[in-house]
Design an enzyme around this catalytic site. Structure first.
Site, PDB file in Angstrom:
ATOM      1  N   ARG A  77      42.423  65.577   3.871  1.00 28.66           N
ATOM      2  CA  ARG A  77      41.179  65.885   4.559  1.00 28.66           C
ATOM      3  C   ARG A  77      41.489  66.061   6.040  1.00 28.66           C
ATOM      4  O   ARG A  77      41.946  65.130   6.704  1.00 28.66           O
ATOM      5  CB  ARG A  77      40.170  64.742   4.358  1.00 28.66           C
ATOM      6  CG  ARG A  77      38.899  64.991   5.112  1.00 28.66           C
ATOM      7  CD  ARG A  77      37.778  63.991   4.869  1.00 28.66           C
ATOM      8  NE  ARG A  77      36.691  64.421   5.719  1.00 28.66           N
ATOM      9  CZ  ARG A  77      36.085  63.678   6.637  1.00 28.66           C
ATOM     10  NH1 ARG A  77      36.372  62.390   6.761  1.00 28.66           N
ATOM     11  NH2 ARG A  77      35.151  64.189   7.405  1.00 28.66           N
ATOM     12  N   HIS A 121      34.020  68.185  13.019  1.00 31.18           N
ATOM     13  CA  HIS A 121      34.317  66.765  13.260  1.00 31.18           C
ATOM     14  C   HIS A 121      34.310  66.546  14.778  1.00 31.18           C
ATOM     15  O   HIS A 121      35.305  66.180  15.386  1.00 31.18           O
ATOM     16  CB  HIS A 121      35.652  66.383  12.618  1.00 31.18           C
ATOM     17  CG  HIS A 121      35.848  64.908  12.406  1.00 31.18           C
ATOM     18  ND1 HIS A 121      36.240  64.366  11.196  1.00 31.18           N
ATOM     19  CD2 HIS A 121      35.705  63.849  13.242  1.00 31.18           C
ATOM     20  CE1 HIS A 121      36.346  63.037  11.310  1.00 31.18           C
ATOM     21  NE2 HIS A 121      36.031  62.708  12.545  1.00 31.18           N
ATOM     22  N   GLU A 166      29.995  62.833   9.756  1.00 28.15           N
ATOM     23  CA  GLU A 166      29.174  61.797  10.391  1.00 28.15           C
ATOM     24  C   GLU A 166      28.128  62.332  11.367  1.00 28.15           C
ATOM     25  O   GLU A 166      28.165  62.042  12.563  1.00 28.15           O
ATOM     26  CB  GLU A 166      30.083  60.770  11.083  1.00 28.15           C
ATOM     27  CG  GLU A 166      31.053  60.110  10.123  1.00 28.15           C
ATOM     28  CD  GLU A 166      31.662  58.821  10.664  1.00 28.15           C
ATOM     29  OE1 GLU A 166      31.612  58.601  11.888  1.00 28.15           O
ATOM     30  OE2 GLU A 166      32.152  58.015   9.853  1.00 28.15           O
ATOM     31  N   ASN A 293      31.816  57.870   4.295  1.00 25.13           N
ATOM     32  CA  ASN A 293      32.751  57.210   5.207  1.00 25.13           C
ATOM     33  C   ASN A 293      32.233  55.794   5.374  1.00 25.13           C
ATOM     34  O   ASN A 293      31.102  55.601   5.847  1.00 25.13           O
ATOM     35  CB  ASN A 293      32.725  57.857   6.596  1.00 25.13           C
ATOM     36  CG  ASN A 293      33.321  59.255   6.625  1.00 25.13           C
ATOM     37  OD1 ASN A 293      33.754  59.772   5.607  1.00 25.13           O
ATOM     38  ND2 ASN A 293      33.338  59.853   7.797  1.00 25.13           N
ATOM     39  N   TYR A 295      33.253  51.690   6.488  1.00 25.45           N
ATOM     40  CA  TYR A 295      34.193  50.714   7.031  1.00 25.45           C
ATOM     41  C   TYR A 295      33.693  49.290   6.872  1.00 25.45           C
ATOM     42  O   TYR A 295      34.462  48.372   6.677  1.00 25.45           O
ATOM     43  CB  TYR A 295      34.451  51.006   8.518  1.00 25.45           C
ATOM     44  CG  TYR A 295      35.222  52.297   8.695  1.00 25.45           C
ATOM     45  CD1 TYR A 295      36.600  52.285   8.799  1.00 25.45           C
ATOM     46  CD2 TYR A 295      34.573  53.531   8.689  1.00 25.45           C
ATOM     47  CE1 TYR A 295      37.318  53.467   8.911  1.00 25.45           C
ATOM     48  CE2 TYR A 295      35.277  54.721   8.798  1.00 25.45           C
ATOM     49  CZ  TYR A 295      36.651  54.676   8.908  1.00 25.45           C
ATOM     50  OH  TYR A 295      37.358  55.852   9.004  1.00 25.45           O
ATOM     51  N   GLU A 352      36.319  58.595   3.927  1.00 19.49           N
ATOM     52  CA  GLU A 352      37.032  57.756   4.896  1.00 19.49           C
ATOM     53  C   GLU A 352      36.808  56.298   4.548  1.00 19.49           C
ATOM     54  O   GLU A 352      35.698  55.912   4.181  1.00 19.49           O
ATOM     55  CB  GLU A 352      36.498  57.929   6.329  1.00 19.49           C
ATOM     56  CG  GLU A 352      36.971  59.135   7.060  1.00 19.49           C
ATOM     57  CD  GLU A 352      36.464  59.159   8.506  1.00 19.49           C
ATOM     58  OE1 GLU A 352      36.315  58.094   9.143  1.00 19.49           O
ATOM     59  OE2 GLU A 352      36.206  60.271   8.983  1.00 19.49           O
TER      60      GLU A 352
HETATM   61  C1  NOJ Z   1      34.821  57.656  11.689  1.00 17.70           C
HETATM   62  C2  NOJ Z   1      35.244  58.993  12.199  1.00 17.70           C
HETATM   63  O1  NOJ Z   1      34.912  60.029  11.325  1.00 17.70           O
HETATM   64  C3  NOJ Z   1      36.694  59.044  12.615  1.00 17.70           C
HETATM   65  O2  NOJ Z   1      36.838  60.138  13.453  1.00 17.70           O
HETATM   66  C4  NOJ Z   1      37.085  57.740  13.268  1.00 17.70           C
HETATM   67  O3  NOJ Z   1      38.345  57.781  13.847  1.00 17.70           O
HETATM   68  C5  NOJ Z   1      37.032  56.640  12.232  1.00 17.70           C
HETATM   69  N1  NOJ Z   1      35.701  56.582  11.667  1.00 17.70           N
HETATM   70  C6  NOJ Z   1      37.390  55.259  12.757  1.00 17.70           C
HETATM   71  O4  NOJ Z   1      36.492  54.868  13.727  1.00 17.70           O
END
Ligand code: NOJ
Length: 453
Positions: A77, A121, A166, A293, A295, A352
């Site tokens: 990606r 992006h 995002e 995405n 985290y 992600e």
């Molecule tokens: C989200 C983003 O899409 C990416 O560009 C970023 O580096 C990562 N998360 C980590 O923060």
């Protein structure tokens, strides 16, 4: 604990983005982007870091594809830099920019790796920002033209596309908190840009579909599973508002042609977005897959301010990465299951997921980043759990292939499964977590805890 086997065709990969890895910021006719401008302005990025050189992937893409192959990755990606294709955002195409992505795609395909590009992006052509950027409706047609240009040039070889990365972050973070380029703080502009982005998103999808070459078109949404801080009705409602705003503000318009109820005074929010007659019909253009995405999670309490979305986030008790993000593997399971339920089991890609830890090569050259491997084991296990419970998860993309430019945090945060030595010629070293990921892909199965909440 249970074990799950991933389907043989499961798409294992890694993700990056143009400004974060390419460098070559003004080569071969590329125009200036808002991130070039932002990073070159004093005080915006930590330590004055810029993406001028970054990982130099623009010149070293063949070496990077070889590393992907060594790890057994099946997909990559990456994102296309709009100002490489249209230096002014519109008008004349820069053929050299298209050629670069053609070379990258060919190199990937020659090595059996599926190209999985994102059109936007965050590196908007500065020339379009000067006309109002995402807060100006003129951008809708320019974006659709850019999308069509990319698919016309690469669509014979690229079959799976993402339109945006995002949208929540590049509208609300860029226009409200000012933490990202172009660094504006204006709640009216933030709301308006979110609506214009939604319109541009749908228009680009239609332009791409008209080309007829894509097998699947989706977008990568930033999501954080919303957990209520307590069992009270007020906190549960706050978590729902957070979900509507943070996770669903761009997905629902695309899938259903409507905005989710996020604001206490939703009518006023819609008014401030300057929604025009006919707009809501134009928003609906259902995606072929949902990119997630993710985290971490968000623990939400009713803030009691009676303003905006009125949510206060509470820090969670889980362990922290070196970026101080809470590690909570079940969040990814919860998010996948919620999207699965609310959107009728759509195909999902984890576009992600990853973590920032500081480990660097030791004297023997080895990077012992066990914490990162443990992070992946927990999260990928929970992805497997969702799969085992019926979600249609098609792929998983680790963020990131290698350490890179982490936006306003510059090079201070390292998310890679490959180390990049920015002080010594961008030398690459596969970390232990990279080998862990290689072994997982080869094995194709993982154990997971089915009791996590
Ligand atoms: C989200 C983003 O899409 C990416 O560009 C970023 O580096 C990562 N998360 C980590 O923060």
């Amino acid at each position: 604990m249970k074990t799950v086997k991933f389907p043989a065709e499961f798409s294992w990969g890694t993700a990056t983005a143009s400004y974060q890895v390419e460098g070559a910021w003004d080569e071969d006719g590329k125009g200036e982007s808002i991130w070039d401008r932002f990073a070159h302005s004093e005080g915006r990025v930590l330590n004055g870091d810029t993406g001028d050189v970054a990982c130099d992937q623009y010149h070293r893409y063949a070496e990077d594809v070889a590393l992907m192959k060594e790890l057994g990755l099946r997909g990559y990606r990456f994102s296309i830099s709009w100002p490489r294709i249209f230096p002014e955002g519109k008008g004349k195409v820069n053929q050299a920019g298209l050629d670069y992505y053609g070379r990258l795609v060919d190199e990937l395909l020659a090595n059996g790796i599926t190209p999985f590009p994102t059109l936007y992006h965050w590196d908007l052509p500065q020339a379009l920002q000067d006309e109002g950027g995402w807060a100006d409706r003129g951008i809708i047609d320019h974006f659709a033209t850019y999308a069509r240009t990319c698919i016309d040039a690469l669509g014979d070889r690229v079959k799976r596309w993402m339109i945006l990365n995002e949208p929540f972050i590049f509208t609300f973070m860029s226009y409200l908190s000012g933490m990202a380029a172009p660094g504006i703080r204006d709640s009216g502009l933030a709301l308006r840009s979110s609506h214009i982005v939604n319109l541009a998103h749908a228009e680009a999808a239609r332009a791409m579909r008209a080309a007829g070459s894509a097998e699947a078109i989706g977008t990568a949404f930033s999501m954080a599973a919303s957990y209520p801080a307590s069992d009270s009705a007020a906190d549960r409602a706050a978590a729902e508002r957070h979900h509507a705003w943070n996770n669903d503000w761009f997905l629902r318009p695309m899938m259903k042609g409507e905005y989710p109820a996020a604001y206490l005074d939703q009518e006023r929010a819609i008014e401030r977005m300057e929604v025009q007659p006919g707009d809501l019909d134009r928003l609906r253009e259902p995606l072929d897959f949902v990119g997630i995405n993710l985290y971490s999670r968000a623990i939400c309490a009713d803030a009691g301010t009676r303003k905006n979305i009125d949510v206060r986030q509470i820090p969670g008790p889980g362990p922290r990465t070196d970026y101080n993000w809470e590690v909570w593997p079940a969040a990814i399971y919860q998010m996948i299951m919620r999207v699965t339920k609310e959107y009728g089991r759509p195909p999902i890609y984890i576009t992600e997921n990853g973590c920032s830890y500081k480990e660097r090569p030791g004297a023997d050259g080895r990077v012992r980043d066990d914490r990162r491997a443990a992070f992946y084991e927990g999260y990928i296990g929970q992805v497997g759990r969702a799969l085992a419970e019926g979600a249609d998860v098609r792929g998983y993309y680790a963020w990131s292939l290698m350490d890179n430019f982490e936006w306003a945090a510059g090079y201070s945060q390292r998310f890679g499964i490959i180390d990049c030595d920015f002080e010594h010629g961008q030398k690459r070293t596969i970390k232990d977590s990279g080998y862990w990921y290689r072994d997982l892909i080869a094995r194709g199965e993982i154990a997971y805890d089915e009791t996590l909440a």
